[in-house]
Design an enzyme around this catalytic site. Structure first.
Site, short mmCIF file in Angstrom:
data_model
loop_
_atom_site.label_atom_id
_atom_site.label_comp_id
_atom_site.label_asym_id
_atom_site.label_seq_id
_atom_site.Cartn_x
_atom_site.Cartn_y
_atom_site.Cartn_z
CG ASN A 158 -4.27 8.02 -9.52
OD1 ASN A 158 -5.14 7.40 -9.43
ND2 ASN A 158 -3.45 8.56 -8.61
CE1 TYR A 159 -1.18 2.95 -6.96
CE2 TYR A 159 -2.28 5.18 -6.55
CZ TYR A 159 -1.18 4.16 -6.43
OH TYR A 159 0.08 4.58 -5.90
CD GLU A 253 -8.07 9.11 -2.42
OE1 GLU A 253 -8.10 8.08 -2.61
OE2 GLU A 253 -7.05 10.03 -2.82
CB CYS A 287 -4.67 11.53 -4.21
SG CYS A 287 -4.71 9.96 -3.65
O1 G3H Z 1 -3.95 8.49 -5.89
C1 G3H Z 1 -4.29 8.33 -4.82
C2 G3H Z 1 -4.24 7.03 -4.19
O2 G3H Z 1 -5.00 6.64 -3.29
C3 G3H Z 1 -2.82 7.25 -3.57
O3 G3H Z 1 -2.43 5.86 -3.03
O4 G3H Z 1 -0.50 6.56 -1.61
O5 G3H Z 1 -0.71 4.16 -2.52
O6 G3H Z 1 -0.18 6.09 -3.86
P1 G3H Z 1 -0.70 5.64 -2.89
#
Ligand code: G3H
Length: 478
Positions: A158-159, A253, A287
């Site tokens: 997702n990132y 995480e 997440c």
């Molecule tokens: O998906 C997990 C990421 O650490 C969430 O990051 O709160 O910037 O979307 P974010």
């Protein structure tokens, strides 16, 4: 056309000797978009050897110079934001604008890490022996932070860029070498990001990026004796890794089931805006997405109406058109989400919209009157589907939140700061947001999960510290 993106090792782009590749499926078209090398275990071994050798010299490179390399990489990354964002759109169906934001945020993260690193790592400590009983003033202990060695970074789909650099930059500033195993969906964006580090001129072998099948090189990487630290973001795999990894520091995480607790005195427009943003941004594939709403019964109807009105304005479609809701990452993910929806349907949840799916595209859905016997009350859909549980007391809300296996973040909406603080104290999560949806950023804030949500703490400063060890030298006077 048929081109297989090369992996990065020893400062060069290479083809794997396996002759095999891994396909990346475009979530929108559901057809193969790119191919990456399927690296072999032998190639992993070579990467580890090169990393170990390069790290020795890198650790001796002055800190200010290490910072300079990172600042350069950050600038190059920002210059390349458009082509990298294009990969994110094709590989993970991230809306085009958000894809650009991810790359820019990543450049900022790398620069900040370089700045933070020179401050944190430039300082040590001096202890004198006579503060401990029985000692004269005859021993001086000098302690400072030293690198761990080789850091293995495994970011999620997702990132693929941002959660890669959040591991790469702290590792490098602290004097470590870095091996990246990108997620398959997002691998090409990650390779392009690595290219920016290549252009910044880091020493050969210090950074490498191996692509391939988890079944072939996953365990091999995480259990490799050459790895001195693992930083992982993702799902359940993290739990398996933590059981198999050696005696090395782990930063994990994993999932979340972030609760949003709404009290009777809350600003309901603010609540609705945050539920929609928190629950449906990037189609819920964060997440830190709001994953369960716990609303006091007396305001539940009003909140649900406001949320429905805002949801009706969300655009749904391809990421290229910057739609708010885009296809989820894979067919199996869409099937899993659908399974949760069908379970809730069968058990009598109220559907605020009609359930609709085309391929991997799932229309945003709010499920009201969800009860604890429904899977969606506990499981993480990682999709644009959000359950509402009506509660009769704040205690009930906190109890639901704490009964979860996860403990990443949570949020509470109220105008009463005393109540908010008490609830924050009672919630067993790594972070509680008061009057805003959960979020990891700003990226220098501590970020951590309790229970199955993780090990250790992230955020720039914490990551730098985690990727170092204290080394002491004691001067003994005669
Ligand atoms: O998906 C997990 C990421 O650490 C969430 O990051 O709160 O910037 O979307 P974010």
């Amino acid at each position: 056309d048929g081109e297989v993106y090369k992996y990065y090792a020893d400062g060069e782009w290479k083809k794997s000797a396996s002759g095999k590749s891994v396909s990346i499926i475009n979530p929108t078209t559901r057809t193969p978009q790119y191919k990456v090398q399927a690296c072999t275990q032998e190639e992993v071994n070579k990467v580890m050897d090169a990393a170990k050798a390069a790290q020795k010299l890198w650790a001796r490179t002055p800190l200010w110079k290490r910072a300079e390399f990172l600042h350069k990489a950050a600038a190059i990354l920002k210059e390349h934001k458009n082509p990298i964002a294009e990969c994110l759109v094709k590989e993970i169906a991230k809306p085009a604008k958000d894809a650009v934001t991810e790359v820019v945020r990543s450049g900022d993260l790398v620069s900040y890490t370089a700045e933070d690193g020179v401050r944190i790592l430039g300082e040590g400590k001096l202890l004198v022996s006579d503060s401990f009983p029985g000692n004269e003033r005859s021993k001086y202990c000098l302690s400072s932070k030293v690198p761990l060695g080789v850091v293995l970074a495994i970011p999620p789909f997702n990132y693929p860029v941002n959660l890669a650099v959040s591991k790469i930059a702290p590792a490098l500033i602290a004097g470590n070498a870095l091996v990246l195993k990108p997620p398959t969906q997002g691998a090409v964006a990650a390779l392009h990001m690595i290219h920016c580090f290549h252009l910044a001129g880091f020493p050969k072998g210090l950074i490498s990026c191996v692509t391939g099948k988890g079944s072939e090189i996953g365990d091999f990487l995480t259990m490799h004796p050459g790895v001195n630290c693992i930083s992982f973001t993702g799902g359940d795999t993290g739990i398996a890794i933590s059981k198999k990894a050696g005696m090395i520091p782990l930063q994990m995480e994993l999932g979340g089931k972030d609760a949003c607790i709404v009290l009777e005195d809350a600003d309901l427009d603010l609540v609705a805006a945050n539920i929609v943003k928190g629950g449906y941004s990037y189609s819920g594939q964060r997440c830190t997405a709001v994953k369960v709403v716990l609303i006091m019964e007396s305001v539940a109807d009003a909140v649900v109406e406001k949320v429905k009105a805002k949801m009706a304005k969300l655009s749904i479609g391809p990421p290229e058109e910057n739609c708010d809701i885009t296809p989820v990452v894979s067919e199996s993910s869409a099937n899993f989400i659908e399974g949760l929806v069908m379970d809730a349907k069968q058990k009598g949840a109220t559907f605020c919209q009609e359930y609709r799916r085309e391929g991997n595209l799932i229309w945003p859905l709010l499920l009201d009157h969800v009860r604890p016997d429904m899977r969606i009350a506990w499981e993480e859909p990682f999709g644009p589907v959000l359950p509402v549980i009506r509660i009769g007391s704040v205690e009930e809300g906190v109890h639901h939140c704490n009964a979860s296996n996860f403990g990443l973040q949570g949020c509470v909406f109220t105008r009463d700061i005393n109540k908010a603080m008490m609830i924050s104290d009672a919630m067993e999560t790594g972070t509680v947001q008061i009057n805003s949806a959960p979020a990891r950023g700003p990226d220098h804030f501590p970020f951590q999960g309790l229970k199955d949500s993780g090990i250790g703490s992230q955020g720039i400063t914490n990551s730098i510290n985690m990727m170092t060890k204290i080394k002491s030298t004691v001067i003994n006077l005669p």
